[in-house]
Motif scaffolding. Structure first.
Motif, PDB file in Angstrom:
ATOM      1  N   PHE A  35      -6.698 -14.687   5.702  1.00  0.00           N
ATOM      2  CA  PHE A  35      -5.698 -14.305   4.710  1.00  0.00           C
ATOM      3  C   PHE A  35      -6.202 -13.125   3.881  1.00  0.00           C
ATOM      4  CE2 PHE A  35      -3.946 -14.643   0.395  1.00  0.00           C
ATOM      5  CZ  PHE A  35      -2.603 -14.501   0.686  1.00  0.00           C
ATOM      6  N   THR A  36      -7.474 -13.174   3.470  1.00  0.00           N
ATOM      7  CA  THR A  36      -8.072 -12.088   2.691  1.00  0.00           C
ATOM      8  C   THR A  36      -8.144 -10.801   3.508  1.00  0.00           C
ATOM      9  OG1 THR A  36      -9.361 -13.708   1.462  1.00  0.00           O
ATOM     10  CG2 THR A  36     -10.091 -11.424   1.340  1.00  0.00           C
ATOM     11  N   VAL A  37      -8.492 -10.928   4.790  1.00  0.00           N
ATOM     12  CA  VAL A  37      -8.522  -9.751   5.670  1.00  0.00           C
ATOM     13  C   VAL A  37      -7.136  -9.115   5.741  1.00  0.00           C
ATOM     14  CG1 VAL A  37      -8.800  -9.016   8.080  1.00  0.00           C
ATOM     15  CG2 VAL A  37     -10.494 -10.523   7.039  1.00  0.00           C
ATOM     16  N   GLY A  38      -6.110  -9.932   5.896  1.00  0.00           N
ATOM     17  CA  GLY A  38      -4.742  -9.411   5.931  1.00  0.00           C
ATOM     18  C   GLY A  38      -4.347  -8.720   4.643  1.00  0.00           C
ATOM     19  N   CYS A  39      -4.733  -9.309   3.517  1.00  0.00           N
ATOM     20  CA  CYS A  39      -4.427  -8.692   2.218  1.00  0.00           C
ATOM     21  C   CYS A  39      -5.138  -7.355   2.051  1.00  0.00           C
ATOM     22  CB  CYS A  39      -4.809  -9.633   1.084  1.00  0.00           C
ATOM     23  SG  CYS A  39      -3.734 -11.056   0.944  1.00  0.00           S
ATOM     24  N   VAL A  40      -6.396  -7.284   2.458  1.00  0.00           N
ATOM     25  CA  VAL A  40      -7.157  -6.034   2.352  1.00  0.00           C
ATOM     26  C   VAL A  40      -6.521  -4.950   3.222  1.00  0.00           C
ATOM     27  CG1 VAL A  40      -9.371  -4.953   2.901  1.00  0.00           C
ATOM     28  CG2 VAL A  40      -9.315  -7.127   1.675  1.00  0.00           C
ATOM     29  N   ILE A  41      -6.097  -5.313   4.426  1.00  0.00           N
ATOM     30  CA  ILE A  41      -5.442  -4.341   5.309  1.00  0.00           C
ATOM     31  C   ILE A  41      -4.129  -3.863   4.692  1.00  0.00           C
ATOM     32  CG2 ILE A  41      -4.297  -4.048   7.541  1.00  0.00           C
ATOM     33  CD1 ILE A  41      -6.435  -5.941   8.709  1.00  0.00           C
ATOM     34  N   ALA A  42      -3.334  -4.787   4.168  1.00  0.00           N
ATOM     35  CA  ALA A  42      -2.039  -4.422   3.583  1.00  0.00           C
ATOM     36  C   ALA A  42      -2.209  -3.504   2.375  1.00  0.00           C
ATOM     37  CB  ALA A  42      -1.263  -5.684   3.192  1.00  0.00           C
ATOM     38  N   VAL A  43      -3.148  -3.833   1.504  1.00  0.00           N
ATOM     39  CA  VAL A  43      -3.370  -3.002   0.309  1.00  0.00           C
ATOM     40  C   VAL A  43      -4.016  -1.669   0.696  1.00  0.00           C
ATOM     41  CG1 VAL A  43      -4.637  -2.866  -1.858  1.00  0.00           C
ATOM     42  CG2 VAL A  43      -3.462  -4.969  -1.248  1.00  0.00           C
ATOM     43  N   GLY A  44      -4.928  -1.713   1.655  1.00  0.00           N
ATOM     44  CA  GLY A  44      -5.615  -0.495   2.091  1.00  0.00           C
ATOM     45  C   GLY A  44      -4.710   0.475   2.826  1.00  0.00           C
ATOM     46  N   SER A  45      -3.571  -0.005   3.320  1.00  0.00           N
ATOM     47  CA  SER A  45      -2.667   0.880   4.051  1.00  0.00           C
ATOM     48  C   SER A  45      -2.132   2.000   3.160  1.00  0.00           C
ATOM     49  CB  SER A  45      -1.511   0.088   4.648  1.00  0.00           C
ATOM     50  OG  SER A  45      -0.678  -0.425   3.627  1.00  0.00           O
ATOM     51  N   GLY A  46      -1.941   1.715   1.889  1.00  0.00           N
ATOM     52  CA  GLY A  46      -1.494   2.762   0.960  1.00  0.00           C
ATOM     53  C   GLY A  46      -2.514   3.863   0.818  1.00  0.00           C
ATOM     54  N   LEU A  47      -3.772   3.467   0.734  1.00  0.00           N
ATOM     55  CA  LEU A  47      -4.850   4.456   0.642  1.00  0.00           C
ATOM     56  C   LEU A  47      -4.947   5.283   1.918  1.00  0.00           C
ATOM     57  CD1 LEU A  47      -7.296   5.618  -0.873  1.00  0.00           C
ATOM     58  CD2 LEU A  47      -8.655   3.780   0.131  1.00  0.00           C
TER      59      LEU A  47
END
Length: 67
Positions: A35-47
């Protein structure tokens, strides 16, 4: 067209992948690491999208301001 660039497509696809990973990680019982990996990917997509746009892979706003 607004957002039709490699930067936008990459950001959207990464965000969708992150949301999918995070959502699947919660079924049937929570797996918090995935779940944390998915959240990091989703948030990092903006960057990633911003960095790609800054590298010249985004839509030029001045070119589309007339429409």
């Amino acid at each position: 067209m607004h957002g039709s660039s490699p930067a936008a497509w990459t950001a959207v696809l990464l965000c969708l992948a992150g949301i999918t990973i995070g959502g699947i990680a919660l079924i049937p019982e929570p797996h918090w690491i995935w779940f944390t990996v998915g959240c990091v990917i989703a948030v990092g997509s903006g960057l990633v999208g911003r960095l790609m746009a800054a590298a010249g892979l985004g839509v030029d706003r001045a070119e589309h301001a007339e429409h």
